[in-house]
Scaffold this active site. Structure first.
Site, PDB file in Angstrom:
ATOM      1  CG  ASP A   1     -33.410  19.342  -2.143  1.00 27.12           C
ATOM      2  OD1 ASP A   1     -34.019  20.232  -1.525  1.00 27.12           O
ATOM      3  OD2 ASP A   1     -33.670  18.129  -2.023  1.00 27.12           O
TER       4      ASP A   1
ATOM      5  CD  GLU B   1     -30.651  17.203   3.314  1.00 28.53           C
ATOM      6  OE1 GLU B   1     -31.262  17.560   2.293  1.00 28.53           O
ATOM      7  OE2 GLU B   1     -31.211  17.085   4.430  1.00 28.53           O
TER       8      GLU B   1
ATOM      9  CD  GLU C   1     -37.601  19.850  -4.962  1.00 29.24           C
ATOM     10  OE1 GLU C   1     -37.917  19.115  -5.938  1.00 29.24           O
ATOM     11  OE2 GLU C   1     -38.404  20.654  -4.450  1.00 29.24           O
TER      12      GLU C   1
ATOM     13  CG  HIS D   1     -44.006  20.001  -0.028  1.00 24.87           C
ATOM     14  ND1 HIS D   1     -42.978  20.350  -0.871  1.00 24.87           N
ATOM     15  CD2 HIS D   1     -43.449  19.262   0.951  1.00 24.87           C
ATOM     16  CE1 HIS D   1     -41.843  19.854  -0.404  1.00 24.87           C
ATOM     17  NE2 HIS D   1     -42.105  19.177   0.701  1.00 24.87           N
TER      18      HIS D   1
ATOM     19  NE  ARG E   1     -42.159  24.565  -8.166  1.00 22.76           N
ATOM     20  CZ  ARG E   1     -42.110  25.325  -7.092  1.00 22.76           C
ATOM     21  NH1 ARG E   1     -41.866  24.794  -5.918  1.00 22.76           N
ATOM     22  NH2 ARG E   1     -42.340  26.628  -7.164  1.00 22.76           N
TER      23      ARG E   1
ATOM     24  CG  HIS F   1     -46.542  23.354   1.632  1.00 26.59           C
ATOM     25  ND1 HIS F   1     -46.560  24.500   0.873  1.00 26.59           N
ATOM     26  CD2 HIS F   1     -45.231  23.072   1.831  1.00 26.59           C
ATOM     27  CE1 HIS F   1     -45.315  24.891   0.628  1.00 26.59           C
ATOM     28  NE2 HIS F   1     -44.487  24.034   1.207  1.00 26.59           N
TER      29      HIS F   1
HETATM   30  C1  UD1 Z   1     -40.075  24.729  -1.568  1.00 27.39           C
HETATM   31  C2  UD1 Z   1     -38.865  24.058  -2.224  1.00 27.39           C
HETATM   32  C3  UD1 Z   1     -38.899  22.557  -1.992  1.00 27.39           C
HETATM   33  C4  UD1 Z   1     -39.035  22.236  -0.516  1.00 27.39           C
HETATM   34  C5  UD1 Z   1     -40.257  22.952   0.017  1.00 27.39           C
HETATM   35  C6  UD1 Z   1     -40.381  22.725   1.503  1.00 27.39           C
HETATM   36  C7  UD1 Z   1     -37.994  24.954  -4.331  1.00 27.39           C
HETATM   37  C8  UD1 Z   1     -38.158  25.040  -5.778  1.00 27.39           C
HETATM   38  N1  UD1 Z   1     -38.925  24.276  -3.669  1.00 27.39           N
HETATM   39  O1  UD1 Z   1     -41.239  24.305  -2.279  1.00 27.39           O
HETATM   40  O2  UD1 Z   1     -37.690  21.990  -2.480  1.00 27.39           O
HETATM   41  O3  UD1 Z   1     -39.176  20.853  -0.372  1.00 27.39           O
HETATM   42  O4  UD1 Z   1     -40.138  24.360  -0.203  1.00 27.39           O
HETATM   43  O5  UD1 Z   1     -41.617  23.069   1.997  1.00 27.39           O
HETATM   44  O6  UD1 Z   1     -37.071  25.507  -3.787  1.00 27.39           O
HETATM   45  N2  UD1 Z   1     -46.293  29.894   0.659  1.00 27.39           N
HETATM   46  C9  UD1 Z   1     -46.801  30.784   1.568  1.00 27.39           C
HETATM   47  N3  UD1 Z   1     -46.159  30.931   2.775  1.00 27.39           N
HETATM   48  C10 UD1 Z   1     -45.069  30.216   3.125  1.00 27.39           C
HETATM   49  C11 UD1 Z   1     -44.577  29.285   2.208  1.00 27.39           C
HETATM   50  C12 UD1 Z   1     -45.181  29.129   0.963  1.00 27.39           C
HETATM   51  O7  UD1 Z   1     -47.798  31.434   1.298  1.00 27.39           O
HETATM   52  O8  UD1 Z   1     -44.555  30.395   4.247  1.00 27.39           O
HETATM   53  C13 UD1 Z   1     -46.951  29.723  -0.674  1.00 27.39           C
HETATM   54  C14 UD1 Z   1     -46.743  30.951  -1.583  1.00 27.39           C
HETATM   55  O9  UD1 Z   1     -47.880  31.127  -2.375  1.00 27.39           O
HETATM   56  C15 UD1 Z   1     -45.564  30.512  -2.467  1.00 27.39           C
HETATM   57  C16 UD1 Z   1     -45.896  29.032  -2.644  1.00 27.39           C
HETATM   58  O10 UD1 Z   1     -46.376  28.599  -1.368  1.00 27.39           O
HETATM   59  O11 UD1 Z   1     -45.504  31.220  -3.686  1.00 27.39           O
HETATM   60  C17 UD1 Z   1     -44.770  28.154  -3.128  1.00 27.39           C
HETATM   61  O12 UD1 Z   1     -43.596  28.298  -2.335  1.00 27.39           O
HETATM   62  P1  UD1 Z   1     -42.184  27.780  -2.959  1.00 27.39           P
HETATM   63  O13 UD1 Z   1     -41.122  27.976  -1.942  1.00 27.39           O
HETATM   64  O14 UD1 Z   1     -41.968  28.389  -4.303  1.00 27.39           O
HETATM   65  O15 UD1 Z   1     -42.428  26.246  -3.208  1.00 27.39           O
HETATM   66  P2  UD1 Z   1     -42.618  25.048  -2.202  1.00 27.39           P
HETATM   67  O16 UD1 Z   1     -43.606  24.145  -2.822  1.00 27.39           O
HETATM   68  O17 UD1 Z   1     -42.879  25.563  -0.844  1.00 27.39           O
HETATM   69  N1  UDP Z   2     -42.845  20.137   9.453  1.00 25.63           N
HETATM   70  C1  UDP Z   2     -43.297  21.105  10.360  1.00 25.63           C
HETATM   71  N2  UDP Z   2     -44.635  21.420  10.356  1.00 25.63           N
HETATM   72  C2  UDP Z   2     -45.530  20.830   9.526  1.00 25.63           C
HETATM   73  C3  UDP Z   2     -45.050  19.864   8.595  1.00 25.63           C
HETATM   74  C4  UDP Z   2     -43.704  19.547   8.574  1.00 25.63           C
HETATM   75  O1  UDP Z   2     -42.531  21.642  11.145  1.00 25.63           O
HETATM   76  O2  UDP Z   2     -46.718  21.157   9.584  1.00 25.63           O
HETATM   77  C5  UDP Z   2     -41.406  19.837   9.415  1.00 25.63           C
HETATM   78  C6  UDP Z   2     -40.999  18.370   9.404  1.00 25.63           C
HETATM   79  O3  UDP Z   2     -40.831  17.866  10.714  1.00 25.63           O
HETATM   80  C7  UDP Z   2     -39.689  18.380   8.622  1.00 25.63           C
HETATM   81  C8  UDP Z   2     -39.848  19.563   7.675  1.00 25.63           C
HETATM   82  O4  UDP Z   2     -40.926  20.329   8.175  1.00 25.63           O
HETATM   83  O5  UDP Z   2     -38.570  18.665   9.460  1.00 25.63           O
HETATM   84  C9  UDP Z   2     -40.125  19.072   6.293  1.00 25.63           C
HETATM   85  O6  UDP Z   2     -40.496  20.143   5.472  1.00 25.63           O
HETATM   86  P1  UDP Z   2     -41.168  19.934   4.062  1.00 25.63           P
HETATM   87  O7  UDP Z   2     -41.870  18.639   4.029  1.00 25.63           O
HETATM   88  O8  UDP Z   2     -41.947  21.177   3.782  1.00 25.63           O
HETATM   89  O9  UDP Z   2     -39.925  19.944   3.074  1.00 25.63           O
HETATM   90  P2  UDP Z   2     -38.932  18.804   2.530  1.00 25.63           P
HETATM   91  O10 UDP Z   2     -38.269  18.165   3.694  1.00 25.63           O
HETATM   92  O11 UDP Z   2     -39.739  17.863   1.696  1.00 25.63           O
HETATM   93  O12 UDP Z   2     -37.987  19.573   1.673  1.00 25.63           O
END
Ligand code: UD1
Ligand code: UDP
Length: 404
Positions: free
Chosen positions: A101, A123, A137, A233, A235, A266
């Site tokens: 998602d 999924e 999502e 994490h 939104r 995160h």
């Molecule tokens: C995204 C997904 C969410 C998922 C989550 C898992 C969307 C809209 N959101 O949300 O569904 O549950 O990932 O974690 O697709 N950033 C870094 N380094 C990284 C990752 C993130 O710096 O490796 C920071 C950056 O500033 C980036 C921000 O996090 O702009 C947001 O990342 P983004 O993927 O847009 O949103 P998530 O909250 O991570």
């Molecule tokens: N996870 C990880 N390191 C961390 C926190 C979570 O590897 O520090 C793993 C966790 O075991 C799970 C996945 O990340 O498999 C979940 O990711 P996240 O919560 O970012 O996204 P969501 O599942 O909510 O989309």
């Protein structure tokens, strides 16, 4: 019969997609006579994605490198859509595989649709039926579901959701969730290779967790120091939600000095700020604010924890199998199976409610034991084999029926 090669393009970009798709990449790569596998990462995440690619030793063929600090949904959608145009033209896949998602997966499904390439959704069928929770999502997976030709649903409930939306039964396959395949892979690795545990502990020490403190955490055992593991994490929790979550954790840490609270934070700045301002500034000995962990150390900490406080989707699927009670800081879930089984409970983001529910599990052994049962509604670790069988164009319908 001559073997028909299926050219498969994986597209994913975030940590959870990578954890759930890498085992499938590995499974398809075992059969080069059947699958020509290409992997495109969008780089929606960077460090958190690369951590997973390294562990599973997946080397992408394409990397769109779209991540920008503080990106919004428009940035991600535009980056993925325009980046994939050329990749699809070069690869010309028979099928594009997307996951779950995220905005990566929905934009990738749209990009494939624009080239009239079939999409397989891994999924598929999870629903809360509230388009703003989780946001974006719930709408992302609805759109991907509308586009997809093949729906790999993890459970019977997710299959039923798709049937209710008039998706044809012959396009839906209940496979289990590939997250269990990933979890089994790392648990087996930790059990078989003794030195890995030492390596994992070393990584955790480098992340700021003292070895002696870690040694005192004994999972569901109530007699020693206990670990509450935290992730968050979503939104829709940005702003007041995260402030409230952090206040609750601070209050709990003050009230229970004999319990340790570990929060791998995160990298999203919207999450890091309140965590820093409220929890880091509190400077309490039993709160550990650390960087996002690689998958192995995170699974190791889940196994050592007493309970888990999270808003994550993936953690809701993994922790029940490890027999860990999960309190979910959300008002809805698209994963009702473990709630029904009694190991997952929705607690929302209200400070008092979180405080009360965690306290109950710390103080009330009976309530704890009811939630601390191992249940596995999300799969048996063989979802990838099932999906590989389904994607194999050489398998007859009869052979498929034997497998399911
Ligand atoms: C995204 C997904 C969410 C998922 C989550 C898992 C969307 C809209 N959101 O949300 O569904 O549950 O990932 O974690 O697709 N950033 C870094 N380094 C990284 C990752 C993130 O710096 O490796 C920071 C950056 O500033 C980036 C921000 O996090 O702009 C947001 O990342 P983004 O993927 O847009 O949103 P998530 O909250 O991570
Ligand atoms: N996870 C990880 N390191 C961390 C926190 C979570 O590897 O520090 C793993 C966790 O075991 C799970 C996945 O990340 O498999 C979940 O990711 P996240 O919560 O970012 O996204 P969501 O599942 O909510 O989309």
């Amino acid at each position: 019969m001559t073997t028909q090669i299926n050219k498969v393009l994986f597209v994913f970009g975030t940590r959870p997609e990578a954890i759930k798709m890498c085992p499938l990449v590995k499974e398809l790569e075992k059969h080069p006579e059947i699958f020509d596998v290409k992997v495109c990462v969008t780089g929606q995440h960077r460090e958190m994605l690369d951590q997973v690619l390294n562990i599973f030793e997946v080397r992408p063929d394409f990397d769109l490198k779209i991540m920008k600090q503080g990106q919004d949904l428009y940035d991600v959608t535009i980056g993925v859509l325009s980046g994939l145009r050329e990749v699809l033209e070069v690869v010309k896949p028979d099928v594009v595989l997307v996951h779950g998602d995220t905005t990566t997966s929905t934009a990738a499904a749209m990009a494939a649709f624009y080239k009239q390439i079939p999409v397989a959704h891994v999924e598929a069928g999870l629903r809360t039926h509230n388009i703003y929770s989780p946001w974006p999502e719930e709408m992302n997976r609805n759109i991907t579901g509308r586009i997809a030709t093949y729906h790999f649903a993890p459970t019977k409930i997710s299959k039923q959701n798709l049937l209710d939306e008039n998706v044809k039964a012959e396009q839906i396959f209940v496979t289990g969730n590939t997250v269990l395949d990933a979890l089994h892979m790392v648990l087996d690795k930790m059990e078989q290779q003794g030195d890995i545990k030492t390596e994992v502990e070393k990584q955790l020490v480098e992340n700021g967790l003292p070895l002696a403190t870690m040694a005192s955490w004994n999972g569901n055992n109530k007699s020693e120091r206990r670990l509450v593991l935290i992730t968050g994490h979503r939104r829709e929790n940005f702003g007041d939600g995260f402030i409230s979550i952090c206040q609750a954790i601070k209050k709990l840490a003050q009230e229970y000095p004999e319990v340790d609270f570990v929060y791998p934070v995160h990298l999203n700045p919207n999450v890091r700020k309140p965590v820093h301002d409220i929890l880091q500034q509190a400077d309490l000995d039993n709160i550990y604010i650390i960087s996002p962990l690689e998958y192995l150390p995170f699974v190791y900490l889940m196994s050592k924890s007493y309970l888990i406080l999270t808003d994550s989707g993936g953690v809701q699927e993994e922790a029940p199998g490890l027999g860990k009670p999960v309190l979910v800081m959300r008002n809805t879930t698209e994963r009702p199976e473990a709630v029904t089984a009694g190991t997952v409970k929705l607690v929302g983001v209200d400070e008092e409610k979180i405080y009360k529910e965690v306290s109950e599990l710390l103080n009330n052994e009976e309530a704890y034991d009811l939630m601390g049962q191992a249940v596995n509604p999300y799969g048996d670790g063989k979802a990838c084999q099932r999906i590989a069988r389904l994607l194999n164009r050489n398998v007859t319908i009869e052979q498929l029926a034997e497998f399911f």
